[in-house]
Design an enzyme around this catalytic site. Structure first.
Site, PDB file in Angstrom:
ATOM      1  CG  ASP A  98       9.651  16.189 -52.716  1.00 42.76           C
ATOM      2  OD1 ASP A  98       9.930  15.058 -53.168  1.00 42.76           O
ATOM      3  OD2 ASP A  98       8.745  16.400 -51.901  1.00 42.76           O
ATOM      4  CG  ASP A 208       8.060  11.518 -55.299  1.00 38.60           C
ATOM      5  OD1 ASP A 208       7.312  11.754 -54.346  1.00 38.60           O
ATOM      6  OD2 ASP A 208       7.643  11.152 -56.426  1.00 38.60           O
ATOM      7  CD  GLU A 252       6.870   8.567 -51.180  1.00 43.78           C
ATOM      8  OE1 GLU A 252       5.684   8.661 -50.855  1.00 43.78           O
ATOM      9  OE2 GLU A 252       7.280   8.880 -52.324  1.00 43.78           O
ATOM     10  CG  HIS A 326       2.693  15.682 -49.756  1.00 37.11           C
ATOM     11  ND1 HIS A 326       3.852  15.133 -49.242  1.00 37.11           N
ATOM     12  CD2 HIS A 326       2.597  15.226 -51.025  1.00 37.11           C
ATOM     13  CE1 HIS A 326       4.418  14.388 -50.169  1.00 37.11           C
ATOM     14  NE2 HIS A 326       3.688  14.412 -51.262  1.00 37.11           N
ATOM     15  CG  ASP A 327       1.511  11.685 -50.550  1.00 35.06           C
ATOM     16  OD1 ASP A 327       1.053  12.562 -51.302  1.00 35.06           O
ATOM     17  OD2 ASP A 327       2.649  11.182 -50.704  1.00 35.06           O
TER      18      ASP A 327
HETATM   19  C1  GLC Z   1       4.974  10.355 -53.844  1.00 41.52           C
HETATM   20  C2  GLC Z   1       4.473  11.711 -53.429  1.00 41.52           C
HETATM   21  C3  GLC Z   1       3.092  11.889 -53.953  1.00 41.52           C
HETATM   22  C4  GLC Z   1       3.128  11.804 -55.452  1.00 41.52           C
HETATM   23  C5  GLC Z   1       3.787  10.515 -55.929  1.00 41.52           C
HETATM   24  C6  GLC Z   1       4.158  10.603 -57.374  1.00 41.52           C
HETATM   25  O1  GLC Z   1       4.270   9.330 -53.254  1.00 41.52           O
HETATM   26  O2  GLC Z   1       4.578  11.855 -52.052  1.00 41.52           O
HETATM   27  O3  GLC Z   1       2.509  13.095 -53.544  1.00 41.52           O
HETATM   28  O4  GLC Z   1       1.837  11.880 -55.982  1.00 41.52           O
HETATM   29  O5  GLC Z   1       4.969  10.239 -55.229  1.00 41.52           O
HETATM   30  O6  GLC Z   1       5.196  11.529 -57.567  1.00 41.52           O
END
Ligand code: GLC
Length: 556
Positions: A98, A208, A252, A326-327
């Site tokens: 990540d 991310d 992402e 995980h979100d």
């Molecule tokens: C992304 C991650 C999340 C995190 C956010 C800030 O959305 O998937 O878990 O809290 O970024 O890093």
């Protein structure tokens, strides 16, 4: 498009904190992951996306990094990481790390220096702005913020920094200050760090919130900023795109439309392998309160969204296929039906079939292959996620009652995905010998990996078949997509075709028996049964049972 090794790969995401604890401290770790590599090999996945394991104060469970080139002690050491890369490689599994570079932790040495003085060499690594008027009283601090941009984790995106009497910008928690990507020195540092990891043998990065790094704060442009694609091309050229590297990258990108996704993922653009787009998630969010007041999933809207992405990225760019991470809430609870065992198992398999037979690279989130479900903790204090806790304070009671907020947390809160992986019916699902950092879902007694491995009809073995099929059937990976019988309200029927081979996918997304459209009743005998989630098929085929998934193959 030229074929790439990651196109017929299947990715498995591990959230290390909740996967397997090898030390008894209640927190999962790298050695725990190594213990379970044989399990992942048996499932058949070939890329392991590891949520952050870097050194971190864990304000956001590792998405707040204080040293990019070290491992958090609760997860292990750099030697453990090297061993994980080696041991995974022996089993044909590559590691995707990540990459969290929109922000660092406030404990990162760069920020520690930057916040102390305007003369710090790291000052311009972050985004500082002066107050809009001179601050005379403590109340002025909230009023003199440089702009009204809000944090994704509630409240203002500006935090006051006493030492230099100004504000720094943070799109997530106060402890996650945003890096200033307008400063070329930031890009140089990050590229250097990325190459350091690539040289250690990792296969690539999940990036991310990467669509936020091109932001222009003063113009109030946050996502998809004008410089974003230049920054990614530079990153590609300086790191994972270099001669001799065979990497996989996935961004992402919450704000991606198909047009934007093509910019990222067309090979000639030299940016990323693919992106995660979230239209199937955000479609059901409330315009004002987002996921905290989401509406029920409408499967007909969902089908339109998936079909659109399949069609739009048919020839250009590449899709990633996922329900969970995980979100997000657990797929079977959100899009399927976890009210009875039979429905849970059938709907988990049906939903897996739906995306694994589409064009793109599928992602599986830990426990999805067991049909793990959402959690309902009784007390707010059982929740650990900073987003959930901040949102509660921000919305209750002003916008939502306690009960409504809890309903939102039950439906969509991030801790749904973060309860410990359910390995067996041993205490805490066999995740730890100690006390887990977050409560275990009590259904571990029946829903667990051991039970799945002992049952040849389990969701686990169904996923194993889906993964195997992608490796052996090019039509599933590269075939054209065609949505058939679009008027069939409770069914999703599509066809894939490639070089004389076709797959016909029939899915019933309702809990009732549904008659097939006339055109499909008594299929031509050259359509051969390939896979299904009920032990026997109906002969002659005229209807689908609740949550039934059936796949036929035809070879010309
Ligand atoms: C992304 C991650 C999340 C995190 C956010 C800030 O959305 O998937 O878990 O809290 O970024 O890093």
């Amino acid at each position: 498009m030229e074929h790439n090794w990651w196109q017929n790969a299947v990715v498995y995401q591990v959230y290390p904190r909740s996967f397997k604890d090898s030390t008894g401290d209640g927190i999962g770790d790298l050695n725990g992951i190594i213990e379970k590599l044989n399990y992942l090999e048996a499932l058949g996945v070939n890329i392991l996306w590891l949520s952050p394991v870097y050194k971190s104060p864990m304000d956001d469970n590792g998405y707040d990094i204080s040293d990019y080139q070290d491992i958090a002690p609760e997860f292990g050491t750099l030697e453990d990481m090297a061993r994980l890369i080696r041991e995974a490689d022996l089993r044909g599994i590559k590691i995707m790390m990540d990459l969290v570079v929109n922000h660092t932790s406030d404990e990162h040495p760069w920020f520690q220096s930057a916040k102390q003085s305007k003369d710090s060499p790291y000052r311009d690594y972050y985004i500082f702005r002066p107050p809009t008027f001179e601050i005379k009283t403590p109340e002025d601090i909230e009023k003199a913020v440089p702009s009204d941009i809000g944090s994704i984790f509630s409240g203002s995106a500006w935090a006051y920094n006493e030492a230099t009497q100004d504000y720094y910008f943070h799109l997530f928690s106060k402890r996650q200050p945003d890096l200033n990507w307008e400063n070329p020195a930031v890009a140089d540092e990050i590229h250097h760090m990325m190459n350091w990891w690539l040289d250690k043998g990792i296969a690539g990065f999940r990036m991310d919130v990467i669509d936020l790094i091109g932001k222009e704060i003063d113009q109030k442009i946050i996502g998809n900023g004008p410089r974003l694609h230049h920054l990614l091309k530079d990153m590609h050229n300086a790191t994972f795109g270099c001669e001799g590297r065979h990497t996989v990258t996935v961004g992402e990108t919450w704000g991606a439309t198909p047009e934007i996704a093509k910019l990222y993922s067309k090979p000639e653009e030299k940016e990323l392998s693919m992106v995660f787009q979230f239209e199937h998630v955000t479609a059901f969010h409330d315009p004002e309160l987002g996921k905290w007041r989401s509406r029920a999933v409408n499967f007909n809207e969902l089908k339109t969204i998936f079909a659109k992405w399949q069609t739009e990225l048919a020839n250009d760019g590449w899709n990633s296929l996922f329900w969970n991470n995980h979100d997000l809430p657990r797929v079977v609870s959100k899009y399927g039906n976890d009210t009875t065992e039979a429905h849970r198992i059938a709907s988990a398999k049906m939903l897996a079939t739906m995306i694994h037979f589409m064009k793109g690279t599928p992602y599986i989130y830990q426990g999805e292959e067991l049909g793990m479900t959402n959690i309902r903790f009784d007390h707010l204090s059982d929740y650990k996620d900073i987003e959930t806790l901040n949102a509660y304070t921000a919305h209750v009671p002003s916008d939502l009652s306690h009960d409504d907020m809890m309903a939102g947390i039950y439906a969509d809160g991030r801790d749904n995905a973060r309860t410990p992986m359910q390995w067996s019916s041993a205490p805490y699902g066999g995740f730890t010998d100690g006390t887990p950092w977050i409560g275990t879902n009590p259904n571990y007694a029946t829903i667990n990996a051991e039970a799945c491995l002992n049952d040849e009809d389990s969701i686990f073995y169904y996923y194993q078949k889906l993964i195997h099929a992608r490796k052996t059937e090019p039509a599933i990976v590269y075939g054209d997509f065609e949505w058939l019988c679009q008027e069939a309200e409770q069914l999703f029927i599509y066809k894939r075709g490639y070089k004389g081979e076709s797959f016909l996918v029939l899915l019933n997304h309702s809990d009732a028996q549904v008659t097939l459209p006339n055109s499909l009743i008594n299929l031509n005998p050259d359509w051969i049964y390939f896979l299904g989630n009920y032990p026997e098929t109906i002969q002659p085929l005229s209807y689908l049972r609740p949550y039934e998934a059936l796949v036929f193959k035809q070879t010309l």
